[in-house]
Design a protein around this motif. Structure first.
Motif, PDB file in Angstrom:
ATOM      1  N   TYR A 122     -15.933 -25.440 -14.045  1.00 28.96           N
ATOM      2  CA  TYR A 122     -17.220 -24.761 -14.138  1.00 28.96           C
ATOM      3  C   TYR A 122     -18.262 -25.734 -14.691  1.00 28.96           C
ATOM      4  CZ  TYR A 122     -14.482 -20.485 -13.577  1.00 28.96           C
ATOM      5  OH  TYR A 122     -13.632 -19.511 -13.100  1.00 28.96           O
ATOM      6  N   ILE A 123     -19.392 -25.824 -14.000  1.00 33.05           N
ATOM      7  CA  ILE A 123     -20.500 -26.660 -14.463  1.00 33.05           C
ATOM      8  C   ILE A 123     -21.653 -25.728 -14.798  1.00 33.05           C
ATOM      9  CG2 ILE A 123     -22.066 -28.543 -13.923  1.00 33.05           C
ATOM     10  CD1 ILE A 123     -19.984 -29.594 -11.959  1.00 33.05           C
ATOM     11  N   LEU A 124     -21.950 -25.607 -16.087  1.00 33.40           N
ATOM     12  CA  LEU A 124     -22.993 -24.717 -16.580  1.00 33.40           C
ATOM     13  C   LEU A 124     -24.259 -25.518 -16.821  1.00 33.40           C
ATOM     14  CD1 LEU A 124     -23.953 -21.976 -17.791  1.00 33.40           C
ATOM     15  CD2 LEU A 124     -23.005 -22.764 -19.984  1.00 33.40           C
ATOM     16  N   GLY A 125     -25.322 -25.179 -16.119  1.00 29.94           N
ATOM     17  CA  GLY A 125     -26.593 -25.870 -16.253  1.00 29.94           C
ATOM     18  C   GLY A 125     -27.562 -25.073 -17.105  1.00 29.94           C
ATOM     19  N   LEU A 126     -27.960 -25.644 -18.250  1.00 25.70           N
ATOM     20  CA  LEU A 126     -28.863 -24.981 -19.177  1.00 25.70           C
ATOM     21  C   LEU A 126     -30.208 -25.696 -19.214  1.00 25.70           C
ATOM     22  CD1 LEU A 126     -26.411 -24.439 -22.176  1.00 25.70           C
ATOM     23  CD2 LEU A 126     -26.956 -22.832 -20.334  1.00 25.70           C
ATOM     24  N   PRO A 127     -31.298 -24.945 -19.289  1.00 27.82           N
ATOM     25  CA  PRO A 127     -32.623 -25.555 -19.335  1.00 27.82           C
ATOM     26  C   PRO A 127     -32.973 -26.012 -20.749  1.00 27.82           C
ATOM     27  CG  PRO A 127     -32.852 -23.185 -19.440  1.00 27.82           C
ATOM     28  CD  PRO A 127     -31.367 -23.472 -19.315  1.00 27.82           C
ATOM     29  N   GLY A 128     -33.770 -27.049 -20.873  1.00 28.26           N
ATOM     30  CA  GLY A 128     -34.273 -27.455 -22.175  1.00 28.26           C
ATOM     31  C   GLY A 128     -33.312 -28.308 -22.972  1.00 28.26           C
ATOM     32  N   GLU A 129     -33.730 -28.597 -24.205  1.00 28.57           N
ATOM     33  CA  GLU A 129     -32.972 -29.458 -25.114  1.00 28.57           C
ATOM     34  C   GLU A 129     -32.140 -28.559 -26.024  1.00 28.57           C
ATOM     35  OE1 GLU A 129     -35.009 -32.951 -26.525  1.00 28.57           O
ATOM     36  OE2 GLU A 129     -36.818 -32.349 -25.442  1.00 28.57           O
ATOM     37  N   ILE A 130     -30.861 -28.473 -25.739  1.00 28.40           N
ATOM     38  CA  ILE A 130     -29.976 -27.507 -26.372  1.00 28.40           C
ATOM     39  C   ILE A 130     -29.399 -28.088 -27.655  1.00 28.40           C
ATOM     40  CG2 ILE A 130     -28.019 -25.975 -26.026  1.00 28.40           C
ATOM     41  CD1 ILE A 130     -30.357 -25.607 -24.026  1.00 28.40           C
ATOM     42  N   LEU A 131     -29.683 -27.444 -28.795  1.00 27.98           N
ATOM     43  CA  LEU A 131     -29.058 -27.895 -30.029  1.00 27.98           C
ATOM     44  C   LEU A 131     -27.545 -27.742 -29.921  1.00 27.98           C
ATOM     45  CD1 LEU A 131     -31.968 -27.951 -31.064  1.00 27.98           C
ATOM     46  CD2 LEU A 131     -31.126 -27.044 -33.241  1.00 27.98           C
ATOM     47  N   VAL A 132     -26.833 -28.665 -30.522  1.00 27.17           N
ATOM     48  CA  VAL A 132     -25.385 -28.730 -30.351  1.00 27.17           C
ATOM     49  C   VAL A 132     -24.704 -27.441 -30.815  1.00 27.17           C
ATOM     50  CG1 VAL A 132     -24.967 -29.864 -32.585  1.00 27.17           C
ATOM     51  CG2 VAL A 132     -23.375 -30.225 -30.699  1.00 27.17           C
ATOM     52  N   GLU A 133     -25.256 -26.794 -31.853  1.00 30.66           N
ATOM     53  CA  GLU A 133     -24.660 -25.562 -32.344  1.00 30.66           C
ATOM     54  C   GLU A 133     -24.707 -24.459 -31.289  1.00 30.66           C
ATOM     55  OE1 GLU A 133     -26.113 -27.868 -35.924  1.00 30.66           O
ATOM     56  OE2 GLU A 133     -26.881 -27.417 -33.926  1.00 30.66           O
ATOM     57  N   VAL A 134     -25.774 -24.417 -30.504  1.00 32.17           N
ATOM     58  CA  VAL A 134     -25.909 -23.418 -29.437  1.00 32.17           C
ATOM     59  C   VAL A 134     -24.868 -23.681 -28.344  1.00 32.17           C
ATOM     60  CG1 VAL A 134     -27.446 -22.513 -27.637  1.00 32.17           C
ATOM     61  CG2 VAL A 134     -28.350 -23.024 -29.918  1.00 32.17           C
ATOM     62  N   GLY A 135     -24.776 -24.918 -27.898  1.00 34.81           N
ATOM     63  CA  GLY A 135     -23.835 -25.249 -26.833  1.00 34.81           C
ATOM     64  C   GLY A 135     -22.382 -25.085 -27.243  1.00 34.81           C
ATOM     65  N   LEU A 136     -22.067 -25.458 -28.486  1.00 31.47           N
ATOM     66  CA  LEU A 136     -20.688 -25.304 -28.945  1.00 31.47           C
ATOM     67  C   LEU A 136     -20.299 -23.830 -29.042  1.00 31.47           C
ATOM     68  CD1 LEU A 136     -20.404 -28.078 -31.685  1.00 31.47           C
ATOM     69  CD2 LEU A 136     -19.348 -28.060 -29.422  1.00 31.47           C
ATOM     70  N   ALA A 137     -21.258 -22.964 -29.374  1.00 33.20           N
ATOM     71  CA  ALA A 137     -20.972 -21.526 -29.404  1.00 33.20           C
ATOM     72  C   ALA A 137     -20.589 -21.022 -28.018  1.00 33.20           C
ATOM     73  CB  ALA A 137     -22.178 -20.762 -29.931  1.00 33.20           C
ATOM     74  N   ILE A 138     -21.253 -21.537 -26.992  1.00 31.65           N
ATOM     75  CA  ILE A 138     -20.901 -21.159 -25.619  1.00 31.65           C
ATOM     76  C   ILE A 138     -19.493 -21.638 -25.294  1.00 31.65           C
ATOM     77  CG2 ILE A 138     -21.451 -21.527 -23.186  1.00 31.65           C
ATOM     78  CD1 ILE A 138     -24.403 -21.736 -24.018  1.00 31.65           C
TER      79      ILE A 138
END
Length: 445
Positions: A367-383
């Motif tokens: 799965y390749i999840l494409g997120l917009p903007g500059e994602i703080l690492v805490e947000v991405g790790l939660a996903i």
């Protein structure tokens, strides 16, 4: 009677065979390509503070990977730009790709590598008002050429598709980056964009009790109470090879701001450390190598300037190359793509709203999840924690530009990203997490 029974069974077997053949899926096919998008000298760069560009450290490229399972075709574009705004870049490219080769718009993903030494060609319409640029102040001729080239690189990759197999692996590279939002004991962030050489020499990679990877340092007495936050050390690697095992292309994602060259050579065009990483892979392994930015919103290189830029790139390319050697590949892969709109509130008074997009490509069990903007690492790790998907690429700066996307705590901690760095109101990170998880659930078979 017996002969009639045998003939009947034979006819049934033939019919079943024909039915199976008519519904079987075509073999996986893949193609890769790259085109030069280096702007002419004189064009202003993101970090040049209004000065014209005057040199080229390394060329800028757009690279494409196109995959087809016979029923669905998807395309991934990696482009050496700071952003790929939805309305200005991504959607015009998708429209051209759909017209030229018939790939549905929702199946095209555009990932900006986020180089800060590329052309300044964006209106920044979804950022804070102070950051916005009037369309008439942008080199629209270059933008039109750029959009045409991004569509063309997909067209070339589509034309050159061949039977293929894919597989993924994950490496790590924690030694080159750190979280630039260290905290005081009172919970307030002291944004630390750079560190002096005598501090970086004390680097230590540690694992916290919660399993997070941190990179920390021996700080001077007046800063000894700073606590450094997590990074995502993962290097996610996708291998695409022909039936004989020869590489056609590769994609790798890593989370660290490409700001090694900027601001030391502010008027030089450069794709920053990803250029060196992709060059290592392409020259050693062959094929076309694509880079996608991982969780880099608050993660920066430990060392900067032209020399460290090359070192980081070579280290990343070497880690990607190492993992590419050990990938188990398969061609029994079903492709799918989904996207959904996401509406986020802004800090305006009264609050306004911006609409952006989340996208997922599914390549079998990848799965390749494409997120917009500059994602703080805490947000991405939660996903990553909540998704429960082993083979998950989480990419930022994908399909749109909306500034920094922060978790709720960041707004109370202060620091650049949650103050001047974002136009989004508190809650944006949590809405992004929820939207991403919903989309991942929707695309699972």
């Amino acid at each position: 009677m017996m002969r009639a029974h045998l003939v009947s069974r034979w006819l049934l077997a033939v019919a079943v065979g024909l039915c199976a053949c008519s519904t079987s899926r075509a073999a996986l096919r893949a193609g890769c390509a790259k085109v030069d998008i280096t702007p002419p000298l004189g064009l202003k760069l993101i970090g040049s503070q209004g000065q014209p560009s005057d040199s080229v450290l390394d060329e800028l490229y757009a690279r494409a990977l196109v995959l087809s399972d016979g029923a669905n075709t998807v395309a991934i574009v990696s482009v050496d730009l700071l952003y790929s705004p939805l309305e200005e870049i991504t959607n015009p490219v998708r429209t051209l790709v759909a017209e030229r080769v018939g790939i549905p718009e929702q199946n095209v993903m555009v990932c900006a590598t986020h180089t800060h030494s590329g052309p300044d060609i964006f209106t920044n319409a979804k950022l804070a008002p102070a950051s916005r640029i009037a369309p008439e102040d942008i080199d629209q001729a270059y933008v039109r050429t750029l959009i045409g080239k991004l569509a063309s690189v997909v067209q070339i990759a589509h034309r050159d598709m061949q039977d293929a197999k894919i597989g993924v692996a994950t490496g790590t590279l924690p030694e080159v980056a750190y979280n630039r939002r260290p905290k005081r004991p009172n919970g307030q962030v002291q944004t630390t964009f750079t560190l002096p050489a005598e501090i970086t020499a004390t680097r230590r990679v540690e694992t916290r009790s919660d399993g997070r990877t941190i990179v920390t340092f021996s700080m001077p007495p007046e800063q000894a109470d700073l606590t450094f936050g997590p990074i995502d050390p993962a290097v996610s690697v996708l291998r695409v090879e022909d039936p004989n095992g020869r590489i056609v292309g590769s994609l790798f994602a890593f989370g660290c701001h490409p700001v090694s060259v900027y601001p030391f050579r502010s008027t030089a065009i450069s794709a920053d450390y990803p250029a060196h990483a992709m060059r290592v892979v392409e020259r050693t392994e062959g094929g076309v190598s694509l880079f996608a930015l991982g969780l880099a919103g608050n993660v920066v290189p430990i060392r900067r300037d032209v020399g460290p830029c090359e070192q980081i790139g070579k280290a990343l390319g070497a880690e990607a190359l190492r993992r590419l050697q050990l990938v188990a590949t398969a061609d029994d892969v079903t492709l799918d793509a989904r996207r959904c709109a996401l509406t986020l509130a802004t800090k305006d008074t009264p609050p306004q709203e911006i609409t952006t997009e989340i996208q997922v490509l599914r390549l079998g069990d990848v799965y390749i999840l494409g997120l917009p903007g500059e994602i703080l690492v805490e947000v991405g790790l939660a996903i990553k924690d909540k998704a429960g998907i082993d083979k998950l690429f989480v990419t930022s700066m994908t399909n749109d530009s909306i500034g920094y996307v922060c978790h709720a705590e960041a707004y109370t901690e202060a620091g650049y990203e949650s103050t001047r760095g974002t136009h989004l109101a508190p809650g944006a990170g949590e809405r992004l997490i929820a939207g991403a998880l919903d989309l991942l659930d929707a695309i699972k078979p």
